[in-house]
Design an enzyme around this catalytic site. Structure first.
Site, PDB file in Angstrom:
ATOM      1  N   ALA A 121     -14.224  10.107  -5.936  1.00 26.93           N
ATOM      2  CA  ALA A 121     -13.153  11.081  -5.726  1.00 26.93           C
ATOM      3  C   ALA A 121     -12.060  10.525  -4.824  1.00 26.93           C
ATOM      4  CB  ALA A 121     -13.732  12.361  -5.120  1.00 26.93           C
ATOM      5  N   ASP A 122     -12.446   9.665  -3.863  1.00 26.48           N
ATOM      6  CA  ASP A 122     -11.446   9.072  -2.981  1.00 26.48           C
ATOM      7  C   ASP A 122     -10.514   8.134  -3.729  1.00 26.48           C
ATOM      8  OD1 ASP A 122     -13.607   7.349  -3.438  1.00 26.48           O
ATOM      9  OD2 ASP A 122     -13.498   6.415  -1.461  1.00 26.48           O
ATOM     10  N   ASP A 143      -7.997   0.622  -0.299  1.00 27.90           N
ATOM     11  CA  ASP A 143      -8.506   1.619   0.650  1.00 27.90           C
ATOM     12  C   ASP A 143      -9.631   0.972   1.458  1.00 27.90           C
ATOM     13  OD1 ASP A 143      -9.495   3.798   2.043  1.00 27.90           O
ATOM     14  OD2 ASP A 143      -9.453   5.156   0.334  1.00 27.90           O
TER      15      ASP A 143
END
Length: 256
Positions: free
Chosen positions: A108-109, A130
């Protein structure tokens, strides 16, 4: 107001948006054993103590990579905010074409980061890096095609693995070393972590530019807790610490 939560393996990051402005950001250690009451009371308290009214929150979005805590968070928001939160997952409207063999496998990130990046730079080929508990590298085309990417061990995991898997290597602070050639064990570990990760990320970006984007230079965005450490190394065209929270907000707007 909109409340957004990014639930990671190490930390829960929260963001409160008023109109299009992020007016509050906060963090809490992710504790799987926390009850819905503990989570709900914490969220109410941190919002109130920063001068905002939780009663004015009318939408809540969550990006979570820790399924075991989702029920407690969902219950907390229902009990303490009278809200049913939107969880970022495959099947909701994202504005992306998910070119993954099984879209439900995408974290989901990663989805939220891609949504946030596209909202900031809608007409560019993108690489999103990220740097959290894990380091993820994702490619999104200017046509909003999410192509996937790579997942590496994060810096903290690497430090813990060295300290726990060896007899004499210590746990060290994660920071840029003073010298590339460490003159003591701490500097040597920091050099390996810093320049090893920087080199890996640069090589991924080079190969993606060559093989995925046909030689055209993509726009590279850094986010996550460790991205700032690499700013001086010129890995990124932009560092956006709030990228995932922004993506959650945009997803809420698309699914309202």
């Amino acid at each position: 107001m909109i409340l957004t939560l990014d639930v990671g393996n190490t930390q829960i990051t929260g963001g409160l948006f008023e109109d299009d402005k992020l007016v509050l950001q906060f963090r809490r250690t992710t504790a799987v054993g926390n009850s819905s009451d503990e989570i709900g009371l914490f969220l109410r308290s941190v919002i109130r103590e920063n001068g905002f009214h939780w009663q004015k929150i009318n939408r809540i979005g969550i990006c979570s990579v820790v399924p075991s805590i989702n029920y407690s968070i969902s219950s907390a928001l229902s009990k303490y905010f009278n809200q049913e939160a939107l969880f970022i997952q495959a099947g909701i409207k994202t504005g992306l074409k998910l070119k993954y063999s099984n879209p439900r496998e995408i974290g989901a990130d990663r989805i939220a980061g891609a949504i946030g990046a596209v909202s900031l730079h809608p007409d560019k080929d993108l690489i999103i890096i990220d740097m959290g508990t894990a380091t993820t590298i994702d490619c999104v085309t200017k046509d909003r095609e999410y192509l996937g990417g790579a997942i590496l061990s994060g810096l903290k995991i690497s430090v813990e693995a060295l300290a726990n898997g060896t007899a004499k290597l210590p746990s060290v602070e994660i920071s840029k070393p003073g010298h590339i050639c460490g003159t003591n064990t701490v500097e040597a570990i920091q050099s390996g972590l810093y320049y090893g990760n920087a080199g890996a990320l640069k090589e991924f970006c080079r190969l993606y530019q060559k093989n995925i984007f046909k030689g055209e230079k993509p726009f590279i965005i850094g986010t996550g807790g460790f991205a700032r450490i690499f700013e001086e190394y010129n890995l990124f065209d932009e560092v956006s610490p709030e990228l995932v929270l922004l993506g959650v907000k945009k997803a809420l707007e698309m699914n309202s």
